[in-house]
Enzyme design. Structure first.
Site: not given
Length: 931
Positions: A296, A343
């Site tokens: 843990v 583009d």
């Protein structure tokens, strides 16, 4: 049910197509028949992906290696709790399970919000189409078009379905979204002699394209998934989507943590059994519990939830700045981009054609202003026009605006156009020269000879409202127009056009083309030879003996912010590649203006790419940054080649055919304004403003988010390492520290399991979450993008995690020794108080570490107070620690004892050693970096 194979409609006579579809072109389908076909065949919509059930979306939140690790920890905790007798509540298991559930809720909620944002972006006004039904013109939602409907096409319409033309007049269709061709295509109803490629089917129109000029009628041959757009949408399913760099990295970290956790737990458990000579079953249970506690301690339980929150905040931050990210994990991927393929039109440029240069007999004039807002001036060398040049320029702009089918409108302060953008450029420029508007108002149009791709020019006949005289105004390709001219304009007079004068004007056109301007010539002549009562029907025979006025240079100007954004990208080591369907000269001019290439740089065309073998293609993509006249297949080829070189590629796109390349790219970026729905579906991110600068902003934010992720990983893992080493070294050196003498138990732990859980879930989580929204400390755009093989936690960071953890363990154990009788330093407190002091020192050390962890190299004092959330988390953690130490009910739950002022001062002083140690370490790192 009518089923027709209309794939060959382009080579079938239009009337035969209509008969096959059981429709009369003059009247169209009846409303009842259209409704029946709609019911039978379904709406004219692309089939979306099957909706993912809510339960599957929720389950997907648990499909993560780190979550698996936490679930294993839950199981082990429950087993240990059961072995102990199942007394009370299994606190460890419950808390870890709650953390896992919280993470799932956060992930599901944010991804749902992202889906809503994408849906909102696409929920613009539903497209409509004009059709003949029952002999009447009707406007219907495009989704309700059916095979056999007769479409009526007008300038500005969106084509709602695939259709075979029945008639066409000067019809030009913009098919860029489907074919990648930037120029509008001229259409006619003549049947093709043989099957042709999609881009050459002049007698067909297609769903998703737009009418830029002319009128036409067509019979619908395909709807929904039976359209060309639908066929491309089907192709997307065959294109694999790559995992994001963050997904790869988290999977790697989770795998490594799992291995480390198991190894650490086993080593510690074996060490305890050997060192302490464990033989009793009860002691073995204690050792098992300790192993679980270490597991843990080693696992950052809060990491999945914090990661989800950080990414969710990043998504919201980007959305506010016009970048909608569809998946949480894609946020960080933006910061990893090493290449942006973009583009030109609309992304790097404004997608608004402008006249920037006017060349007449008296010289060249410049036109200022941006976009379609008619604000600007026409000047020469910065001075207003005068004399003959002003007269010539006014005539040219007026004639171009009159021989024109575009419209310029203003609404709520915003200017927009309808029609061909090149024609609209004349309307805008004409308003910038004082007095030209009044000139336009003098004339009314009487006839038109429309533009065709064969003639490459158009003419209109106008009557002057005052004296009734008529004029013919023409515009078109300058070389074609000059062939129809016999004179040219000089001031207010005309001069015969000699061969020398013709050559001089062609040279002017060539010079403009060399600067990447699109050129249009303008001419006129008096039309006294036309009938006095109106011209009636006119044809190209009247386009003779024209007077050449001049030529304009038209360009789609770069966005003002694009050059700055590209410079920022280059500074960050991100390469920008322009991929466009435009002419190479135009592409290189814009690329040079924006700083993508040096002036005179090279562009490679799609045709050239087709001739390259793999080796030449690899070399070309490494050197060339401008690609012109490319098709969507070339985009996919370039993406794949760059990825094979180890690049992380972001690709922009708006057309349907761009979708496969967007999906294949690491980060597909769709245009939100001009992009098609198919493209948006394929992309990971959608730009709300179609702006390149937004992409670079997203890259910066992606890097900031990744830095924040590294910050909280550095903090959580070093803190967890401190907990593991505290327990491990405390057990190994228990005799040296005086722990064995302080208790009769076989195994004496420096920290209890509940205290470790408190640190992980209460103390650690707040600062870690606050670091997830930490402002930019280091200049993230000053370093190159991380490579595919770069780890989020590199060797230097691992060394820092281990050494910081070791310092934390040493000061925590030393504080226990200081207050505990025996050991290296003689103390006089109980084991409970001494353990509480060690527990508190470790908590405070981790809070000091929260300040350290904000940068690997920058001093903690730089921007110390820039993150109020972090300071709030630290203050809250201190308050909670005081509570767990001083409040009786919490003392019982966590095994703590009260501390006096001396204890707190000593604990704080020892904890601060972590900060000073890390400051020295950073000084050393900076020193080596400067060498």
């Amino acid at each position: 049910m009518i089923v027709h194979d209309m794939q060959d409609a382009s080579v079938v006579d239009a009337q035969a197509v209509a008969e096959r579809l059981e429709v009369v072109p003059a009247t169209g389908l009846s409303d009842a028949e259209a409704a029946r076909r709609l019911e039978e065949n379904g709406p004219n919509e692309l089939r979306g992906k099957d909706a993912i059930p809510t339960w599957r979306k929720i389950l997907a939140q648990f499909q993560d290696p780190l979550i698996y690790l936490l679930l294993v920890a839950v199981v082990i905790s429950l087993v240990s709790w059961a072995i102990e007798g199942a007394d009370g509540v299994p606190v460890d298991a419950v808390v870890i399970a709650l953390v896992v559930i919280l993470n799932a809720v956060l992930g599901y909620t944010q991804e749902s919000r992202a889906e809503d944002a994408v849906a909102a972006l696409g929920s613009m006004t539903a497209a409509t189409s004009t059709v003949f039904r029952g002999g009447e013109l009707k406007t219907v939602p495009s989704a309700e078009l059916v095979v056999g409907d007769v479409l009526v096409l007008n300038e500005g319409d969106a084509v709602g379905a695939d259709a075979r033309l029945l008639s066409a007049s000067a019809l030009r269709i913009q098919e860029a979204s489907l074919t990648g061709e930037s120029e509008a295509v001229t259409k006619n109803a003549a049947t093709l002699a043989e099957p042709a490629p999609l881009a050459e089917r002049r007698d067909m129109v297609y769903k998703g394209t737009a009418v830029v000029q002319g009128v036409g009628r067509a019979v619908v041959t395909g709807v929904g998934m039976s359209t060309e757009v639908g066929a491309i949408a089907e192709m997307l399913d065959a294109t694999e989507e790559e995992p994001t760099p963050l997904q790869v990295e988290v999977a790697y970290i989770s795998k490594m943590l799992g291995i480390v956790v198991v190894v650490i737990a086993l080593i510690v458990m074996i060490t305890i059994v050997v060192v302490d000579g464990v033989t009793e079953p009860a002691d073995f249970v204690v050792v098992l519990l300790l192993g679980v506690s270490l597991a843990v301690a080693a696992v950052p339980e809060g990491m999945p939830a914090i990661l989800s929150v950080v990414l969710a905040i990043g998504v919201q931050r980007l959305a506010r700045r016009n970048a909608v990210v569809k998946q949480l994990n894609s946020v960080e991927a933006l910061g990893s981009a090493s290449v942006i393929c973009t583009d030109k039109t609309g992304t790097l440029t404004r997608n608004e054609m402008m006249i920037e240069r006017v060349v007449t007999s008296s010289g060249s004039a410049d036109v200022s202003g941006v976009g379609y807002r008619p604000e600007g001036q026409v000047t020469v060398g910065g001075e207003p026009l005068a004399g003959a040049q002003r007269s010539e320029t006014q005539l040219l702009l007026a004639a171009g605006a009159l021989a024109n089918d575009a419209q310029l409108t203003e609404r709520d302060g915003e200017w927009s156009i309808q029609g061909d953008p090149t024609e609209a450029a004349f309307l805008v420029a004409a308003r910038k020269l004082e007095g030209t508007g009044e000139e336009l108002a003098r004339f009314e149009r009487q006839a038109e000879i429309p533009f065709t791709s064969e003639r490459k020019m158009m003419s209109t006949v106008h009557r002057e409202r005052g004296d009734g005289s008529r004029l013919i105004f023409s515009k078109g390709a300058p070389d074609v127009l000059l062939a129809h001219c016999t004179a040219y304009q000089v001031g207010e007079t005309t001069v015969p056009l000699t061969e020398e004068a013709r050559a001089e004007r062609l040279a002017q056109v060539e010079a403009l083309s060399g600067e990447a301007f699109r050129t249009l010539g303008v001419a006129y002549r008096p039309a006294d030879d036309l009938p006095a009562d109106g011209p009636g029907e006119v044809d190209a025979s009247i386009e003779r003996d024209l007077v050449y006025v001049g030529v304009v240079g038209i360009i789609d100007p770069p966005r003002a912010e694009a050059a700055t954004a590209i410079a920022e990208a280059h500074r960050a080591g991100v390469r920008v590649i322009m991929i466009t369907g435009d002419h190479p000269t135009t592409a290189t001019r814009i690329a040079a203006d924006l700083g993508i290439i040096e002036p005179g740089g090279r562009a490679v065309t799609g045709a050239e790419l087709d001739t390259l073998d793999d080796s030449a293609l690899d070399e070309t993509t490494r050197e060339v940054s401008v690609y012109a006249r490319v098709s969507p297949k070339h985009k996919l080829l370039l993406v794949d080649t760059l990825q094979s070189q180890g690049q992380i590629v972001a690709m922009t796109g708006d057309g349907v055919n761009d979708a496969p390349a967007l999906k294949s790219a690491d980060i597909g970026v769709a245009m939100g304004v001009t992009g098609t729905e198919v493209t948006k579906e394929a992309a990971r991110m959608i730009l709300g403003d179609d702006n390149f600068a937004t992409i670079v902003m997203a890259v910066r934010q992606g890097r900031v988010i990744f830095d924040d992720i590294k910050k909280f990983l550095r903090y959580l893992l070093s803190s967890n390492m401190g907990e593991v080493l505290t327990v491990f070294l405390g057990v190994v050196f228990a005799g040296v520290l005086g722990l064995n003498e302080a208790s009769n138990e076989t195994i004496v732990l420096p920290l209890l399991a509940t205290q470790i859980l408190w640190i992980n879930l209460v103390t650690d989580s707040g600062p870690a979450l606050a670091m997830g929204v930490d402002p930019e400390i280091d200049d993230v755009m000053q370093r190159p993008p991380r490579r595919l093989d770069d780890r989020a936690i590199d060797p230097r960071m691992w060394r820092g995690i281990v050494t910081i953890g070791l310092v934390m363990a040493i000061v925590s154990l030393f504080s226990i020794d200081v207050f505990l009788p025996g050991g290296l330093v003689e103390g006089d407190d109980s084991l409970e108080v001494a353990r509480t002091a060690g527990f508190t020192t470790l908590v405070l050390a981790q809070l000091f570490n929260a300040l350290n962890a904000r940068s690997e190299t920058t001093t903690v004092f730089h921007g110390l107070f820039r993150n109020p959330w972090l300071w709030g988390a630290i203050v809250l953690a201190v308050v909670l620690q005081v509570a767990v130490v001083e409040i009786p009910v919490l003392q019982v739950a966590f095994g703590t004892g009260s501390l006096d002022l001396v204890h707190w001062v000593v604990c704080t002083a020892l904890a601060s050693v972590v900060l000073w140690y890390d400051e020295v370490r950073k000084i050393v790192i900076r020193g080596f970096a400067r060498r």
